[in-house]
Design a protein around this motif. Structure first.
Motif, PDB file in Angstrom:
ATOM      1  N   CYS A 176     -21.161 -49.176  68.386  1.00  0.00           N
ATOM      2  CA  CYS A 176     -22.118 -48.082  68.603  1.00  0.00           C
ATOM      3  C   CYS A 176     -21.846 -46.917  67.663  1.00  0.00           C
ATOM      4  N   PHE A 180     -24.259 -45.562  64.499  1.00  0.00           N
ATOM      5  CA  PHE A 180     -24.712 -44.175  64.444  1.00  0.00           C
ATOM      6  C   PHE A 180     -24.333 -43.542  63.105  1.00  0.00           C
ATOM      7  N   LYS A 238     -19.338 -39.860  69.179  1.00  0.00           N
ATOM      8  CA  LYS A 238     -20.613 -39.189  68.900  1.00  0.00           C
ATOM      9  C   LYS A 238     -21.716 -39.629  69.858  1.00  0.00           C
ATOM     10  N   VAL A 239     -21.781 -40.942  70.151  1.00  0.00           N
ATOM     11  CA  VAL A 239     -22.873 -41.438  71.000  1.00  0.00           C
ATOM     12  C   VAL A 239     -22.397 -42.267  72.180  1.00  0.00           C
ATOM     13  N   ARG A 242     -22.537 -41.210  76.014  1.00  0.00           N
ATOM     14  CA  ARG A 242     -23.124 -39.864  76.044  1.00  0.00           C
ATOM     15  C   ARG A 242     -24.633 -39.874  76.282  1.00  0.00           C
ATOM     16  N   CYS A 247     -27.864 -35.296  70.671  1.00  0.00           N
ATOM     17  CA  CYS A 247     -27.237 -35.901  69.498  1.00  0.00           C
ATOM     18  C   CYS A 247     -26.494 -34.814  68.726  1.00  0.00           C
ATOM     19  N   GLU A 253     -32.109 -36.388  72.435  1.00  0.00           N
ATOM     20  CA  GLU A 253     -31.364 -36.950  73.554  1.00  0.00           C
ATOM     21  C   GLU A 253     -30.854 -38.350  73.214  1.00  0.00           C
ATOM     22  N   ILE A 254     -29.573 -38.578  73.449  1.00  0.00           N
ATOM     23  CA  ILE A 254     -28.984 -39.891  73.195  1.00  0.00           C
ATOM     24  C   ILE A 254     -29.485 -40.866  74.261  1.00  0.00           C
ATOM     25  N   ARG A 255     -29.882 -42.037  73.820  1.00  0.00           N
ATOM     26  CA  ARG A 255     -30.451 -43.040  74.710  1.00  0.00           C
ATOM     27  C   ARG A 255     -29.458 -44.168  74.989  1.00  0.00           C
ATOM     28  N   PHE A 265     -25.528 -47.291  73.075  1.00  0.00           N
ATOM     29  CA  PHE A 265     -25.859 -45.864  72.984  1.00  0.00           C
ATOM     30  C   PHE A 265     -26.263 -45.552  71.547  1.00  0.00           C
ATOM     31  N   CYS A 267     -29.039 -42.737  68.891  1.00  0.00           N
ATOM     32  CA  CYS A 267     -30.018 -41.664  68.714  1.00  0.00           C
ATOM     33  C   CYS A 267     -31.236 -42.246  68.011  1.00  0.00           C
TER      34      CYS A 267
END
Length: 272
Positions: A176, A180, A238-239, A242, A247, A253-255, A265, A267
């Motif tokens: 992940c 990112f 980072k993600v 979260r 982001c 918003e992080i998905r 996870f 962005c």
């Protein structure tokens, strides 16, 4: 699950055992780990000198010289919740194995979920158990090998990188984070990746793993290295983990989505 970074941190903390001899090894529980280990297997380690500990993906491969002068190997996989603890300060009902070493040191294998295993055998056991694994992240041929596998089939880049036969040692956390870092959407079909993207992924994978190792790994749940200390890289993620937060790059918003039963996870704005 401990991934490559956590296993490498564990390996480095176990290096003070090199040169020591196993006085005896004992089973502390009647419950089997993922692979059963007989007392006779443990008995082979009595009087054996530890000469090296290697890592292949998420496996630890221990090299011994037996009391009879014959080399042998021990392979350890930490599974979902395994730990190898040096001179553990406490006892747990989830302690399964203990090695007593010369000079008084002890090593305890603790595993709540029992998905890990310990295997003892002749030289070559480690190679046999990891024979189907892909290249290590620091292998110069990583990008080329991953690119070749990416062209086969229609699976996503996330699924590709999670496949241990494609890229050894990677797991959900660091895949992940690497995706990112390179701006690649996790659902992108792997065959659509350009060589430059795969080369960028290689650099990102190396970078995130190196930072994670320096921080002692990521203690998302209960990971502890051999000294019993947690890792701290989860503070730098980072993600991963979260979802719902902003982001760090763009504020979107992080998905979180499900892929192959695992939560991914990302962005959606930064990763396309």
């Amino acid at each position: 699950m401990p991934e490559l970074a956590e296993v490498e941190v564990t390996r480095r903390q176990l290096l003070p055992l090199l040169g020591l001899t196993v006085a005896c090894a004992e089973k502390l529980s009647d419950k089997n780990l993922r692979l059963p280990l007989g007392k006779g297997d443990l008995g082979r380690l009595s009087g054996a000198r530890l000469d090296a500990i290697d890592r292949r993906g998420k496996y630890l491969i221990w090299h011994f010289l037996g009391a009879d002068g014959v080399p042998l190997e021990m392979v350890v996989h930490l599974g979902m919740s395994g730990k190898t603890l040096l001179d553990a300060a406490d006892a747990s009902p989830h302690d399964h194995l203990r090695w007593h070493w010369s000079q008084g040191a002890t090593l305890t294998y603790r595993d709540v979920r029992r998905f890990g295993f310990v295997a003892v055998g002749d030289v070559g056991l480690g190679t046999e158990m990891t024979a189907t694994m892909g290249p290590e992240p620091w292998d110069e041929t990583w990008a080329a090998q991953v690119a070749a596998k990416a062209k086969k089939g229609s699976r996503s880049v996330k699924a590709l990188l999670m496949d241990q036969s494609v890229a050894a040692g990677l797991g959900n956390i660091y895949v992940c984070e690497a995706l990112f870092a390179t701006g690649i959407h996790p659902e992108t079909p792997a065959y659509k990746l350009k060589n430059k993207q795969i080369e960028a992924l290689h650099e990102a994978v190396q970078g995130v793993l190196e930072r994670a190792i320096a921080a002692g790994g990521s203690s998302i749940q209960d990971f502890k290295a051999a000294h019993g200390s947690p890792g701290y890289f989860q503070l730098e993620l980072k993600v991963y983990g979260r979802a719902g937060e902003g982001c760090p790059a763009c504020g979107e918003e992080i998905r979180a989505i499900k892929q192959q039963g695992r939560t991914t996870f990302f962005c959606a704005r930064c990763q396309r």
